[in-house]
Design an enzyme around this catalytic site. Structure first.
Site, PDB file in Angstrom:
ATOM      1  N   VAL A 129      -2.529  10.072   0.733  1.00 41.32           N
ATOM      2  CA  VAL A 129      -2.550  10.891   1.948  1.00 41.32           C
ATOM      3  C   VAL A 129      -2.844  10.016   3.168  1.00 41.32           C
ATOM      4  CG1 VAL A 129      -3.759  12.792   3.125  1.00 41.32           C
ATOM      5  CG2 VAL A 129      -3.279  12.948   0.663  1.00 41.32           C
ATOM      6  N   ASN A 131      -2.915   7.390   5.997  1.00 38.76           N
ATOM      7  CA  ASN A 131      -1.780   6.765   6.696  1.00 38.76           C
ATOM      8  C   ASN A 131      -1.950   5.272   6.915  1.00 38.76           C
ATOM      9  OD1 ASN A 131       0.013   8.902   7.107  1.00 38.76           O
ATOM     10  ND2 ASN A 131      -1.385   9.785   8.626  1.00 38.76           N
ATOM     11  N   ASP A 159       4.508  17.985   6.203  1.00 35.62           N
ATOM     12  CA  ASP A 159       5.708  18.051   7.039  1.00 35.62           C
ATOM     13  C   ASP A 159       6.648  19.147   6.525  1.00 35.62           C
ATOM     14  OD1 ASP A 159       4.852  15.615   8.434  1.00 35.62           O
ATOM     15  OD2 ASP A 159       5.270  14.662   6.521  1.00 35.62           O
ATOM     16  N   ARG A 162       5.193  22.495   7.397  1.00 31.84           N
ATOM     17  CA  ARG A 162       5.341  22.710   8.842  1.00 31.84           C
ATOM     18  C   ARG A 162       6.769  23.125   9.167  1.00 31.84           C
ATOM     19  NH1 ARG A 162       2.158  17.129  10.516  1.00 31.84           N
ATOM     20  NH2 ARG A 162       0.097  18.060  10.875  1.00 31.84           N
ATOM     21  N   HIS A 187       6.638   9.468   6.348  1.00 37.45           N
ATOM     22  CA  HIS A 187       5.706  10.404   6.996  1.00 37.45           C
ATOM     23  C   HIS A 187       5.290   9.781   8.323  1.00 37.45           C
ATOM     24  CE1 HIS A 187       2.450  13.012   7.986  1.00 37.45           C
ATOM     25  NE2 HIS A 187       1.618  11.996   8.015  1.00 37.45           N
TER      26      HIS A 187
HETATM   27  P1  NAX Z   1     -11.773  10.938   8.336  1.00 33.91           P
HETATM   28  O1  NAX Z   1     -11.926   9.751   9.200  1.00 33.91           O
HETATM   29  O2  NAX Z   1     -12.440  12.220   8.665  1.00 33.91           O
HETATM   30  O3  NAX Z   1     -12.219  10.553   6.850  1.00 33.91           O
HETATM   31  C1  NAX Z   1     -11.839   9.369   6.220  1.00 33.91           C
HETATM   32  C2  NAX Z   1     -12.915   9.028   5.212  1.00 33.91           C
HETATM   33  O4  NAX Z   1     -12.450   7.919   4.439  1.00 33.91           O
HETATM   34  C3  NAX Z   1     -14.245   8.604   5.839  1.00 33.91           C
HETATM   35  O5  NAX Z   1     -15.285   9.381   5.271  1.00 33.91           O
HETATM   36  C4  NAX Z   1     -14.368   7.135   5.460  1.00 33.91           C
HETATM   37  O6  NAX Z   1     -15.704   6.747   5.222  1.00 33.91           O
HETATM   38  C5  NAX Z   1     -13.545   7.093   4.172  1.00 33.91           C
HETATM   39  N1  NAX Z   1     -13.053   5.770   3.793  1.00 33.91           N
HETATM   40  C6  NAX Z   1     -12.627   4.768   4.608  1.00 33.91           C
HETATM   41  N2  NAX Z   1     -12.307   3.688   3.871  1.00 33.91           N
HETATM   42  C7  NAX Z   1     -12.513   4.010   2.591  1.00 33.91           C
HETATM   43  C8  NAX Z   1     -12.394   3.309   1.365  1.00 33.91           C
HETATM   44  N3  NAX Z   1     -11.993   2.036   1.342  1.00 33.91           N
HETATM   45  N4  NAX Z   1     -12.706   3.943   0.216  1.00 33.91           N
HETATM   46  C9  NAX Z   1     -13.140   5.211   0.245  1.00 33.91           C
HETATM   47  N5  NAX Z   1     -13.292   5.932   1.364  1.00 33.91           N
HETATM   48  C10 NAX Z   1     -12.991   5.334   2.513  1.00 33.91           C
HETATM   49  O7  NAX Z   1     -10.179  11.113   8.186  1.00 33.91           O
HETATM   50  P2  NAX Z   1      -9.359  12.414   7.714  1.00 33.91           P
HETATM   51  O8  NAX Z   1      -9.115  13.286   8.874  1.00 33.91           O
HETATM   52  O9  NAX Z   1     -10.025  12.980   6.508  1.00 33.91           O
HETATM   53  O10 NAX Z   1      -7.954  11.749   7.345  1.00 33.91           O
HETATM   54  C11 NAX Z   1      -7.807  10.862   6.284  1.00 33.91           C
HETATM   55  C12 NAX Z   1      -6.426  10.202   6.305  1.00 33.91           C
HETATM   56  O11 NAX Z   1      -5.396  11.169   6.160  1.00 33.91           O
HETATM   57  C13 NAX Z   1      -6.108   9.468   7.609  1.00 33.91           C
HETATM   58  O12 NAX Z   1      -5.532   8.202   7.268  1.00 33.91           O
HETATM   59  C14 NAX Z   1      -5.069  10.336   8.259  1.00 33.91           C
HETATM   60  O13 NAX Z   1      -4.200   9.592   9.093  1.00 33.91           O
HETATM   61  C15 NAX Z   1      -4.349  10.862   7.039  1.00 33.91           C
HETATM   62  N6  NAX Z   1      -3.497  12.050   7.232  1.00 33.91           N
HETATM   63  C16 NAX Z   1      -2.330  12.107   6.527  1.00 33.91           C
HETATM   64  C17 NAX Z   1      -1.482  13.184   6.591  1.00 33.91           C
HETATM   65  C18 NAX Z   1      -0.215  13.235   5.802  1.00 33.91           C
HETATM   66  O14 NAX Z   1       0.530  14.210   5.976  1.00 33.91           O
HETATM   67  N7  NAX Z   1       0.133  12.270   4.937  1.00 33.91           N
HETATM   68  C19 NAX Z   1      -1.782  14.320   7.488  1.00 33.91           C
HETATM   69  C20 NAX Z   1      -3.234  14.442   7.851  1.00 33.91           C
HETATM   70  C21 NAX Z   1      -3.941  13.119   8.119  1.00 33.91           C
HETATM   71  O15 NAX Z   1      -3.651  12.732   9.445  1.00 33.91           O
END
Ligand code: NAX
Length: 328
Positions: A129, A131, A159, A162, A187
């Site tokens: 998931v 990005n 997507d 949506r 994506h």
């Molecule tokens: P958040 O920043 O709220 O949460 C991310 C979490 O990941 C944090 O708690 C952080 O401590 C943890 N983390 C960072 N590095 C890590 C690692 N090496 N091992 C384990 N945990 C780690 O982000 P959130 O809103 O939850 O989004 C997460 C990801 O989803 C982002 O990369 C975002 O861009 C992506 N998305 C992807 C989507 C898709 O359709 N494929 C849509 C939604 C979202 O934007």
């Protein structure tokens, strides 16, 4: 009684994690009769918040939830995992170049891929998931040579959902009447939501809409830029809808697509539709018995061809960039 399925969630303390874990534990990921054990993988700074979420999970007394482990060690986090949801990633921050973003995420997804390779169960299924999801999936897959490549997938279901919702709003149809919609490619803003093979209550969607200007100038950009519109409105990126799409992706992969319908998944290309083999690109797929297959034989018109090619070109550039960085 069934053996619990081990589900690992990375980034468990983040906002998607918070929207995701309760639905996994209540049976929406795998089924209302499937017990689960959760493994929450976080970085050290995220462990305390993950413990708080685990306390709340306990407080729900979910009958299907058979245990929760929390760790910052990928080898522990993926031990015996049957399903892995790789949500935690490094977001793009101000002034960050694409190369910086790709290498920061390579530092996450390469070791996680290796830990999956060395520790996960034989039937592991992986959804990325975080990005850039397609290329992060490619990095993890390349680090897991002993896991069949097709087990690494990237999420384009948000997507897809949506696009269904936008098409329903335009035509006044019920979302449940819309079938066979496809997201092609990456994506990212180049993704291509394709309604030429979609059906609305059994009728061709593109013919029903019959408005190519709407398609090109409203529908496609609205779907592709929806993430930015959510940030603008909510002051935070999509979380509940992203978690919902992750649930849908895995549920469909495990439990199958409905007869006569298909879904969209980012999967390693086998060369179908001119997408270079190995790129993790979104395709129309049917699923059955825990396996997916690309829908074959669709006619791709010129309008679609140009847009699929543009998104696939971007994927190839991302692959070349991570290859140049030694990440695959
Ligand atoms: P958040 O920043 O709220 O949460 C991310 C979490 O990941 C944090 O708690 C952080 O401590 C943890 N983390 C960072 N590095 C890590 C690692 N090496 N091992 C384990 N945990 C780690 O982000 P959130 O809103 O939850 O989004 C997460 C990801 O989803 C982002 O990369 C975002 O861009 C992506 N998305 C992807 C989507 C898709 O359709 N494929 C849509 C939604 C979202 O934007």
């Amino acid at each position: 009684t069934r053996t619990p399925v081990n589900v690992t969630v990375t980034g468990a303390a983040g906002q998607i994690g918070y929207a995701l874990l309760f639905r996994i534990a209540s049976g929406h990921l795998l089924g209302a009769d499937v017990p689960v054990k959760l493994r929450l993988l976080e970085i050290p700074q995220g462990l305390k918040a993950a413990e708080g979420t685990a306390m709340e999970l306990d407080d729900c007394a979910f009958p299907l939830l058979k245990g929760i482990d929390i760790t910052d060690d990928p080898n522990v986090g993926f031990a015996g995992a049957n399903v892995a949801l790789l949500v935690g990633a490094r977001p793009r921050t101000k002034g960050m170049e694409r190369g910086d973003l790709l290498s920061a995420n390579g530092g996450i997804f390469k070791p996680q891929g290796k830990a999956i390779n060395d520790n996960a169960a034989d039937d592991i299924k992986v959804l990325v998931v975080g990005n850039p999801a397609n290329t992060n999936a490619l990095i993890a897959q390349a680090a897991a040579p002993d896991v069949p490549a097709e087990r690494f997938t990237a999420m384009t279901r948000l997507d897809h959902n949506r696009a269904i919702s936008q098409l329903a709003a335009k035509t006044g149809a019920a979302v449940s009447d819309i079938k066979r919609l496809t997201i092609w490619g990456n994506h990212s803003a180049t993704q291509y939501p394709d309604i030429f093979h979609a059906e609305i209550a059994g009728k061709n969607a593109a013919e029903t809409v019959n408005d190519e200007a709407w398609l090109a100038d409203t529908f496609i950009p609205t779907v592709a830029k929806r993430g930015a519109a959510i940030i603008e409105a909510r002051g935070a990126s999509s979380a509940a809808s992203a978690a919902n799409a992750a649930i849908d992706h895995v549920h469909t992969w495990v439990n199958g697509t409905a007869e006569g319908d298909w879904t969209s998944m980012g999967i390693p290309s086998d060369g179908s539709y001119g997408v270079p083999e190995g790129l993790i690109s979104s395709f129309p797929v049917t699923t059955k018995d825990g396996r997916y297959e690309i829908v074959q034989g669709l006619d791709i018109n010129e309008f679609s061809r140009a847009r699929i090619d543009a998104s696939v070109k971007e994927l190839a550039e991302e692959r070349d960039a991570v290859r140049g960085l030694g990440l695959i």
